[in-house]
Scaffold this motif. Structure first.
Motif, PDB file in Angstrom:
ATOM      1  N   LEU A 158      36.271  42.108  36.132  1.00  0.00           N
ATOM      2  CA  LEU A 158      37.530  42.571  35.550  1.00  0.00           C
ATOM      3  C   LEU A 158      37.894  43.986  35.992  1.00  0.00           C
ATOM      4  CD1 LEU A 158      37.106  41.247  31.900  1.00  0.00           C
ATOM      5  CD2 LEU A 158      38.686  40.387  33.621  1.00  0.00           C
ATOM      6  N   GLY A 159      36.893  44.853  36.122  1.00  0.00           N
ATOM      7  CA  GLY A 159      37.154  46.254  36.418  1.00  0.00           C
ATOM      8  C   GLY A 159      37.265  46.577  37.885  1.00  0.00           C
ATOM      9  N   GLY A 160      36.738  45.691  38.756  1.00  0.00           N
ATOM     10  CA  GLY A 160      36.843  45.904  40.191  1.00  0.00           C
ATOM     11  C   GLY A 160      35.617  46.503  40.831  1.00  0.00           C
ATOM     12  N   LYS A 161      34.769  47.195  40.047  1.00  0.00           N
ATOM     13  CA  LYS A 161      33.544  47.805  40.540  1.00  0.00           C
ATOM     14  C   LYS A 161      32.483  47.727  39.454  1.00  0.00           C
ATOM     15  CE  LYS A 161      35.414  51.199  43.854  1.00  0.00           C
ATOM     16  NZ  LYS A 161      35.432  52.645  44.209  1.00  0.00           N
ATOM     17  N   PRO A 162      31.202  47.662  39.822  1.00  0.00           N
ATOM     18  CA  PRO A 162      30.144  47.610  38.809  1.00  0.00           C
ATOM     19  C   PRO A 162      29.888  48.953  38.154  1.00  0.00           C
ATOM     20  CG  PRO A 162      29.175  47.588  40.996  1.00  0.00           C
ATOM     21  CD  PRO A 162      30.658  47.483  41.190  1.00  0.00           C
ATOM     22  N   PRO A 165      35.107  51.671  37.271  1.00  0.00           N
ATOM     23  CA  PRO A 165      36.179  50.669  37.388  1.00  0.00           C
ATOM     24  C   PRO A 165      37.495  51.269  37.885  1.00  0.00           C
ATOM     25  CG  PRO A 165      35.753  51.219  35.093  1.00  0.00           C
ATOM     26  CD  PRO A 165      34.683  51.873  35.880  1.00  0.00           C
ATOM     27  N   VAL A 166      38.353  50.387  38.398  1.00  0.00           N
ATOM     28  CA  VAL A 166      39.604  50.841  39.017  1.00  0.00           C
ATOM     29  C   VAL A 166      40.820  50.044  38.554  1.00  0.00           C
ATOM     30  CG1 VAL A 166      38.455  51.709  41.090  1.00  0.00           C
ATOM     31  CG2 VAL A 166      39.181  49.323  41.025  1.00  0.00           C
ATOM     32  N   ALA A 167      40.669  49.133  37.598  1.00  0.00           N
ATOM     33  CA  ALA A 167      41.750  48.197  37.262  1.00  0.00           C
ATOM     34  C   ALA A 167      42.787  48.756  36.300  1.00  0.00           C
ATOM     35  CB  ALA A 167      41.143  46.913  36.674  1.00  0.00           C
ATOM     36  N   SER A 174      45.494  45.598  36.082  1.00  0.00           N
ATOM     37  CA  SER A 174      45.874  45.125  37.416  1.00  0.00           C
ATOM     38  C   SER A 174      45.191  43.821  37.823  1.00  0.00           C
ATOM     39  CB  SER A 174      45.560  46.203  38.463  1.00  0.00           C
ATOM     40  OG  SER A 174      44.163  46.439  38.525  1.00  0.00           O
ATOM     41  N   LYS A 175      44.105  43.445  37.142  1.00  0.00           N
ATOM     42  CA  LYS A 175      43.360  42.245  37.495  1.00  0.00           C
ATOM     43  C   LYS A 175      43.800  41.067  36.631  1.00  0.00           C
ATOM     44  CE  LYS A 175      40.116  39.269  38.616  1.00  0.00           C
ATOM     45  NZ  LYS A 175      40.171  38.505  39.869  1.00  0.00           N
ATOM     46  N   GLN A 176      44.219  39.976  37.286  1.00  0.00           N
ATOM     47  CA  GLN A 176      44.540  38.742  36.580  1.00  0.00           C
ATOM     48  C   GLN A 176      43.367  37.765  36.705  1.00  0.00           C
ATOM     49  OE1 GLN A 176      48.153  37.358  38.418  1.00  0.00           O
ATOM     50  NE2 GLN A 176      49.421  38.958  37.499  1.00  0.00           N
ATOM     51  N   LEU A 177      43.197  36.939  35.684  1.00  0.00           N
ATOM     52  CA  LEU A 177      42.120  35.941  35.708  1.00  0.00           C
ATOM     53  C   LEU A 177      42.682  34.572  36.065  1.00  0.00           C
ATOM     54  CD1 LEU A 177      39.722  36.363  32.630  1.00  0.00           C
ATOM     55  CD2 LEU A 177      39.281  36.887  35.026  1.00  0.00           C
ATOM     56  N   ASN A 178      41.992  33.872  36.975  1.00  0.00           N
ATOM     57  CA  ASN A 178      42.340  32.467  37.194  1.00  0.00           C
ATOM     58  C   ASN A 178      41.434  31.598  36.329  1.00  0.00           C
ATOM     59  OD1 ASN A 178      39.837  31.980  38.606  1.00  0.00           O
ATOM     60  ND2 ASN A 178      40.767  32.852  40.458  1.00  0.00           N
ATOM     61  N   GLU A 179      41.689  30.316  36.292  1.00  0.00           N
ATOM     62  CA  GLU A 179      40.959  29.418  35.405  1.00  0.00           C
ATOM     63  C   GLU A 179      39.479  29.333  35.758  1.00  0.00           C
ATOM     64  OE1 GLU A 179      39.919  26.837  32.399  1.00  0.00           O
ATOM     65  OE2 GLU A 179      41.647  28.161  32.638  1.00  0.00           O
TER      66      GLU A 179
END
Length: 488
Positions: A158-162, A165-167, A174-179
């Motif tokens: 979700l955050g883009g980095k462990p 984060p950058v989202a 900025s991050k969308q979830l797919n199914e």
């Protein structure tokens, strides 16, 4: 008068020390917790575009990266006068709850549990996470690490980095979830719930069933009578991402509630020259009284135990069962026994895992509507969250282009500074008698700060009279102190 230093103190984030002063009979006259590092984030955020602040403050600390990210992100919404859509908010909450699971797991198993699983007076070379794994078994240790890694996978997805984060974007995510990603997070969250249940079982088997340890948990040697502050939802249940801040005094009476900028009506910060950590206090209960506990004190604590004290329940069923068991075990409210922080932290781990599972099953979580575009700049924003360690406040002022002109960060460890000093002094007075300063006795003193889960890199912002307090000690070639110089 003899001085003993525990320097450096162990199993915390950052650098600190404990100074203990013994009288002529070898008993404790006084003791202090001192912070000996300085980080100036409040200053060098000035001149930065507000939308860059979340990604920058995530680097304050490698442990607390998600909490500063989230608080400043909420503040950026206010700066730009925009509210995230429901899905944007839910993604933030899912991210944040996974971070709480990951953080609480590290703190419990690496910093807190070794004192109980390995033993408070055991060999210090074994009283650590490696010794804990040896005691509980490699299979259990491996499983805890694996499941903690699943929380980190959610954080990274979700955050883009462990790590940092950058989202974050003002007005959403900025991050969308797919199914497919949603289903994966759901499966991971089921395992995180299992991690919470396992952690509470470890605590019950090791601590709750051990009469000697329960004497420590419920005894006066680790009892600090102060007020408490935390966040609650509309049902007066504990909450992390958003809520109303609730303050109670040491007797459990509600002092008041606040949101946003109203924190300035409740909290003042005192500066002392012997530490880089400020001393917040509740000014609704009067002027600064010093570092004192008991009825009438305006010193307060935050964090897992504080949240257990100010709330009437938890928002998930399994955690609620343990909430009720927690308060039944102590029999009084508020609970002032600080080793209860460890138990409360384990309950919150389960609660956050249940939140992750519930959010992963929310039908809105895969919506594409994750962001509302900002169209204005208000020039001020306050973000308040319940970080793993306690209430975190980020307050920013900007110009009309969103460039930061001033910043104030009040971090959980800062809120807890006075209670930590009280706890250290009380434990030192109880365990050190007649000059007995064996390593095991000193570890009992250190056990007084560990429940608060210190993060000193996050908490040190203060300057005294416009300068950084500094003491230099010069030793000769025999290790004898030759001269001490200080600028305060």
């Amino acid at each position: 008068m003899k001085k003993i230093e525990i320097n450096p103190i162990t199993r915390l984030e950052g650098h600190g020390k404990i100074a203990i002063f013994l009288d002529d009979n070898g008993n404790v006259d006084d003791a202090f917790f001192q912070t000996v590092e300085f980080r100036g984030f409040e200053k060098f955020l000035q001149g930065m575009p507000m939308e860059e602040v979340p990604r920058t403050v995530s680097t304050v600390c490698g442990v607390c990266r998600g909490v500063h990210f989230t608080a400043s992100m909420k503040a950026s919404d206010e700066v730009f006068g925009v509210t995230p859509p429901p899905t944007g908010r839910k993604l933030r909450e899912l991210f944040f709850n996974a971070h709480i699971v990951e953080d609480h797991t590290v703190i419990l198993y690496a910093l807190g549990f070794p004192d109980f699983v390995v033993g408070p007076e055991s060999n210090p070379a074994e009283r650590n996470v490696v010794g804990l794994i040896n005691a509980v078994g490699a299979d259990v240790g491996r499983e805890v690490l694996r499941r903690r890694g699943l929380a980190l996978k959610i954080f990274e997805l979700l955050g883009g980095k462990p790590n940092h984060p950058v989202a974050a974007i003002p007005g959403g995510w900025s991050k969308q979830l797919n199914e497919e990603e949603r289903r994966q997070i759901e499966e991971w969250s089921k395992e995180l719930v299992g991690l919470g249940e396992l952690t509470l079982k470890v605590f019950e088997d090791v601590v709750l069933k051990n009469d000697k340890y329960m004497e420590l948990v419920t005894g006066d040697m680790y009892r600090v009578e102060v007020g408490y502050m935390g966040s609650v939802d509309e049902q007066d249940r504990s909450t992390y991402y958003d809520g109303t801040q609730k303050v109670i005094d040491s007797a459990g009476k509600v002092v008041g509630t606040f949101n946003g900028k109203e924190y300035l009506d409740f909290i003042s910060e005192r500066v002392q020259p012997w530490t880089y950590l400020k001393f917040p206090y509740q000014k609704k209960l009067g002027a600064w009284q010093g570092i004192v506990e008991g009825p009438g004190t305006n010193i307060y604590a935050v964090g897992p135990l504080a949240r257990m004290n100010i709330a009437t329940g938890m928002n998930t069923p399994l955690a609620q069962q343990h909430f009720e068991k927690f308060h039944a075990a102590f029999g009084v409210r508020p609970v002032h026994n600080i080793l209860g922080y460890h138990w409360a932290r384990a309950i919150e781990l389960l609660n956050a895992a249940e939140n992750c599972l519930e959010l992963s099953r929310d039908p809105d979580i895969t919506s594409k509507e994750t962001w509302n575009k900002p169209t204005s700049c208000t020039g001020e924003g306050i973000g308040i969250i319940e970080a793993s360690r306690g209430t975190l406040i980020h307050h920013y002022l900007t110009d009309n282009k969103g460039i930061v002109t001033d910043a104030n960060l009040i971090v959980a460890t800062t809120h807890n500074n006075a209670p930590i000093n009280l706890a250290v002094k009380k434990a030192a007075k109880h365990f050190i008698k007649n000059g007995n300063v064996a390593e095991g006795m000193l570890n009992y003193v250190e056990m007084a700060f560990r429940p608060y889960d210190l993060c000193l890199a996050c908490a040190t912002h203060t300057l005294t009279n416009g300068q950084t307090p500094l003491q230099v000690e010069i030793f000769d070639n025999n290790g004898k102190l030759y001269k001490a110089l200080k600028n305060f």
